[in-house]
Design a protein around this motif. Sequence first.
Motif, mmCIF file in Angstrom:
data_model
loop_
_atom_site.group_PDB
_atom_site.id
_atom_site.type_symbol
_atom_site.label_atom_id
_atom_site.label_comp_id
_atom_site.label_asym_id
_atom_site.label_seq_id
_atom_site.Cartn_x
_atom_site.Cartn_y
_atom_site.Cartn_z
ATOM 1 N N HIS A 190 0.839 -1.198 0.000
ATOM 2 C CA HIS A 190 0.000 0.000 0.000
ATOM 3 C C HIS A 190 0.872 1.246 0.000
ATOM 4 N N GLY A 191 0.284 2.327 -0.497
ATOM 5 C CA GLY A 191 0.943 3.626 -0.465
ATOM 6 C C GLY A 191 0.177 4.586 0.403
ATOM 7 N N ALA A 192 0.511 5.861 0.278
ATOM 8 C CA ALA A 192 -0.170 6.898 1.050
ATOM 9 C C ALA A 192 -0.232 8.171 0.222
ATOM 10 N N GLU A 193 -1.302 8.900 0.417
ATOM 11 C CA GLU A 193 -1.526 10.157 -0.294
ATOM 12 C C GLU A 193 -1.413 9.939 -1.802
ATOM 13 N N GLU A 194 -0.440 10.556 -2.458
ATOM 14 C CA GLU A 194 -0.364 10.488 -3.920
ATOM 15 C C GLU A 194 -0.104 9.071 -4.435
ATOM 16 N N THR A 195 0.496 8.226 -3.616
ATOM 17 C CA THR A 195 0.818 6.870 -4.095
ATOM 18 C C THR A 195 -0.240 5.835 -3.706
ATOM 19 N N ALA A 196 -1.262 6.238 -2.961
ATOM 20 C CA ALA A 196 -2.225 5.261 -2.439
ATOM 21 C C ALA A 196 -2.908 4.471 -3.555
ATOM 22 N N TRP A 197 -3.485 5.153 -4.504
ATOM 23 C CA TRP A 197 -4.229 4.449 -5.557
ATOM 24 C C TRP A 197 -3.309 3.748 -6.555
ATOM 25 N N PRO A 198 -2.210 4.391 -7.011
ATOM 26 C CA PRO A 198 -1.308 3.657 -7.913
ATOM 27 C C PRO A 198 -0.743 2.382 -7.282
ATOM 28 N N LEU A 199 -0.411 2.407 -5.990
ATOM 29 C CA LEU A 199 0.122 1.204 -5.361
ATOM 30 C C LEU A 199 -0.968 0.172 -5.121
ATOM 31 N N LEU A 200 -2.195 0.602 -4.888
ATOM 32 C CA LEU A 200 -3.294 -0.357 -4.809
ATOM 33 C C LEU A 200 -3.448 -1.074 -6.149
#
Length: 243
Positions: A190-200
């Motif tokens: 998982h990511g956070a903030e800007e990376t949350a959706w791309p890492l999902l």
Amino acid sequence: MAMRIVACLNGDRLPGAHPTLPVSAEQVAADAEAVVAAGATEIHVHPRDGRGEQSLEPQVVAPLLERLRAAVPGVPISVTTALTAEPDPWRRFDLVQRWGALPDSATVNLHEPGAIEVARLLADRRVPVEAGLRDVNAARILVASGIAEEFSSVLVEPEEPEVRGALDQAARIGAVLERAGLADLPRMLHGAEETAWPLLDAAVAEGLDVRIGLEDTLRSPDGAETDGNAALVTLAVARLPER
């Protein structure tokens, strides 16, 4: 094994960071019901005291677990042990040791002081432990810990703010685990903030477990502020392959 869809409800965000951020036990329990109805299979939470501050005190953890289990019976509940909830590693160990009610699992960030001791304590208490790995050094700590077999799963959570850097870090963490013979350990990305959706999306493409919630992002994939945890889970489930 079915993909885990973990709803991370509040994290270390300050009360008021989002209009629907759940803080009280009542709010967390209500949100848990909503995200499970939206498709979440597990709940991850940072317990809060009466002032809304993170706490690992037994008298805070136990009532929260009781409410959650009444709200979503049979749904696994994960609790943080992060130093954001208790900055003193020795006091954290003491608090976890005094937990009367135990969660279904707990996350332990391996880069934090005292992490291996807390992980060993939880394992001794028969609480499944998820190893939080933010970078390659944390992955190496897991490998060198001597208790890698005690962990139930791995949480790969690169802190790089840009997507490319976060994906590269995740790949390096994965390479460390594979070289150490730990590739079969269940893994979440998982990511956070800007990376949350791309890492999902990257986790889905790799067949890894996923998580989403206000702990990780306040926004939908299009950048608009989300309505809350249930809306985030609904959007995440829509991005998964048909189950």
